[in-house]
Design a protein around this motif. Structure first.
Motif, PDB file in Angstrom:
ATOM      1  N   LEU A  48     -25.313   1.728  -2.888  1.00  0.00           N
ATOM      2  CA  LEU A  48     -26.620   1.095  -2.806  1.00  0.00           C
ATOM      3  C   LEU A  48     -26.559   0.070  -1.686  1.00  0.00           C
ATOM      4  O   LEU A  48     -25.614  -0.722  -1.611  1.00  0.00           O
ATOM      5  CB  LEU A  48     -26.929   0.404  -4.136  1.00  0.00           C
ATOM      6  CG  LEU A  48     -28.151  -0.489  -4.223  1.00  0.00           C
ATOM      7  CD1 LEU A  48     -29.426   0.333  -4.051  1.00  0.00           C
ATOM      8  CD2 LEU A  48     -28.170  -1.210  -5.564  1.00  0.00           C
ATOM      9  N   MET A  78     -33.152   2.149 -11.602  1.00  0.00           N
ATOM     10  CA  MET A  78     -32.843   0.969 -10.809  1.00  0.00           C
ATOM     11  C   MET A  78     -32.860  -0.213 -11.764  1.00  0.00           C
ATOM     12  O   MET A  78     -33.871  -0.480 -12.423  1.00  0.00           O
ATOM     13  CB  MET A  78     -33.865   0.772  -9.691  1.00  0.00           C
ATOM     14  CG  MET A  78     -33.596  -0.440  -8.834  1.00  0.00           C
ATOM     15  SD  MET A  78     -32.009  -0.418  -7.956  1.00  0.00           S
ATOM     16  CE  MET A  78     -32.310   0.881  -6.771  1.00  0.00           C
ATOM     17  N   ASN A 113     -35.962  -2.543 -15.612  1.00  0.00           N
ATOM     18  CA  ASN A 113     -35.429  -1.269 -15.119  1.00  0.00           C
ATOM     19  C   ASN A 113     -36.597  -0.375 -14.743  1.00  0.00           C
ATOM     20  O   ASN A 113     -37.619  -0.359 -15.411  1.00  0.00           O
ATOM     21  CB  ASN A 113     -34.462  -0.612 -16.108  1.00  0.00           C
ATOM     22  CG  ASN A 113     -35.090  -0.309 -17.434  1.00  0.00           C
ATOM     23  OD1 ASN A 113     -36.061   0.445 -17.498  1.00  0.00           O
ATOM     24  ND2 ASN A 113     -34.570  -0.860 -18.506  1.00  0.00           N
ATOM     25  N   ALA A 116     -36.197   5.908 -10.744  1.00  0.00           N
ATOM     26  CA  ALA A 116     -36.058   6.280  -9.338  1.00  0.00           C
ATOM     27  C   ALA A 116     -35.626   7.747  -9.300  1.00  0.00           C
ATOM     28  O   ALA A 116     -35.230   8.314 -10.313  1.00  0.00           O
ATOM     29  CB  ALA A 116     -35.041   5.391  -8.637  1.00  0.00           C
ATOM     30  N   PHE A 125     -35.532   3.261  -2.919  1.00  0.00           N
ATOM     31  CA  PHE A 125     -36.289   2.449  -3.861  1.00  0.00           C
ATOM     32  C   PHE A 125     -36.999   1.370  -3.061  1.00  0.00           C
ATOM     33  O   PHE A 125     -36.422   0.802  -2.130  1.00  0.00           O
ATOM     34  CB  PHE A 125     -35.350   1.803  -4.890  1.00  0.00           C
ATOM     35  CG  PHE A 125     -36.062   0.933  -5.878  1.00  0.00           C
ATOM     36  CD1 PHE A 125     -36.774   1.483  -6.924  1.00  0.00           C
ATOM     37  CD2 PHE A 125     -36.016  -0.450  -5.758  1.00  0.00           C
ATOM     38  CE1 PHE A 125     -37.442   0.675  -7.841  1.00  0.00           C
ATOM     39  CE2 PHE A 125     -36.672  -1.262  -6.658  1.00  0.00           C
ATOM     40  CZ  PHE A 125     -37.385  -0.699  -7.710  1.00  0.00           C
ATOM     41  N   PHE A 142     -29.384  -6.044  -7.948  1.00  0.00           N
ATOM     42  CA  PHE A 142     -29.730  -4.636  -8.135  1.00  0.00           C
ATOM     43  C   PHE A 142     -28.473  -3.820  -8.396  1.00  0.00           C
ATOM     44  O   PHE A 142     -27.414  -4.076  -7.809  1.00  0.00           O
ATOM     45  CB  PHE A 142     -30.396  -4.071  -6.875  1.00  0.00           C
ATOM     46  CG  PHE A 142     -31.685  -4.743  -6.504  1.00  0.00           C
ATOM     47  CD1 PHE A 142     -32.894  -4.236  -6.961  1.00  0.00           C
ATOM     48  CD2 PHE A 142     -31.701  -5.874  -5.707  1.00  0.00           C
ATOM     49  CE1 PHE A 142     -34.093  -4.846  -6.627  1.00  0.00           C
ATOM     50  CE2 PHE A 142     -32.892  -6.495  -5.359  1.00  0.00           C
ATOM     51  CZ  PHE A 142     -34.092  -5.975  -5.818  1.00  0.00           C
ATOM     52  N   THR A 144     -27.757   0.603  -9.649  1.00  0.00           N
ATOM     53  CA  THR A 144     -28.428   1.837 -10.053  1.00  0.00           C
ATOM     54  C   THR A 144     -27.567   2.642 -11.008  1.00  0.00           C
ATOM     55  O   THR A 144     -26.379   2.861 -10.757  1.00  0.00           O
ATOM     56  CB  THR A 144     -28.766   2.700  -8.822  1.00  0.00           C
ATOM     57  OG1 THR A 144     -29.419   1.881  -7.860  1.00  0.00           O
ATOM     58  CG2 THR A 144     -29.679   3.847  -9.195  1.00  0.00           C
TER      59      THR A 144
END
Length: 168
Positions: A48, A78, A113, A116, A125, A142, A144
């Protein structure tokens, strides 16, 4: 609210009222950084990061890019948090072996949350940041959750974490 007209002496002066100006500078520089590490899935270790040229500025949209995802398109979550040290009374990072995700860690709190999409190895995102000066200096974290059936008992892996400091 009271002062003397001379140092340690003199008559009392009341009411004492301050008349001046405060100058301050808000922490206004937008920044985004990566921390921690993801755990290995069928596409490698998912990552990410900020999309090229994207910064967390008020009034703009922060764009994040994901890579090394499973080759089969699928869902992701996410996770957006306000802390990278505590979540629901637990210390972070949290080893996710307890839910069947060995060698994976939860790196940030989960305050929001959002779904995605893994488009087949990559994903993105976008988070619109309101144009409000109250957000300047606020950190968002953040990470994922990438669904990857068969990789482990839980059927998912985690990316590294990203910290975004909102600026103007």
């Amino acid at each position: 609210g009271v002062s003397r007209t001379a140092l340690f002496a003199g008559s009392l002066f009341t009411p004492r009222v301050w008349n001046g100006t405060l100058y301050y500078a808000a922490r206004g520089r937008p920044d985004i950084g990566i921390y921690g590490k993801g755990c290995t899935g069928s596409g490698g270790v998912p990552s990410l990061a900020a999309a090229t040229g994207s910064l967390p500025k008020i009034g703009n949209t922060l764009k994040l890019s994901l890579a090394s995802l499973p080759s089969k398109a699928g869902a992701m979550m996410m996770l957006i948090g306000l802390s990278q040290s505590r979540w629901s009374g637990l210390n972070l990072p949290l080893d996710l072996v307890i839910v069947g995700m060995p060698n994976c860690s939860l790196l940030s709190s989960i305050d929001v949350n959002v779904g995605a999409i893994n488009t087949g190895g990559t994903g993105s995102f976008a988070l619109p940041i309101p144009k409000n000066a109250l957000f300047v200096g606020q950190s968002l974290y953040f990470q994922t959750l990438v669904f990857d059936p068969g990789t482990n008992t839980y059927g998912a892996v985690m990316t590294n974490g990203a910290e975004a400091v909102i600026g103007n």
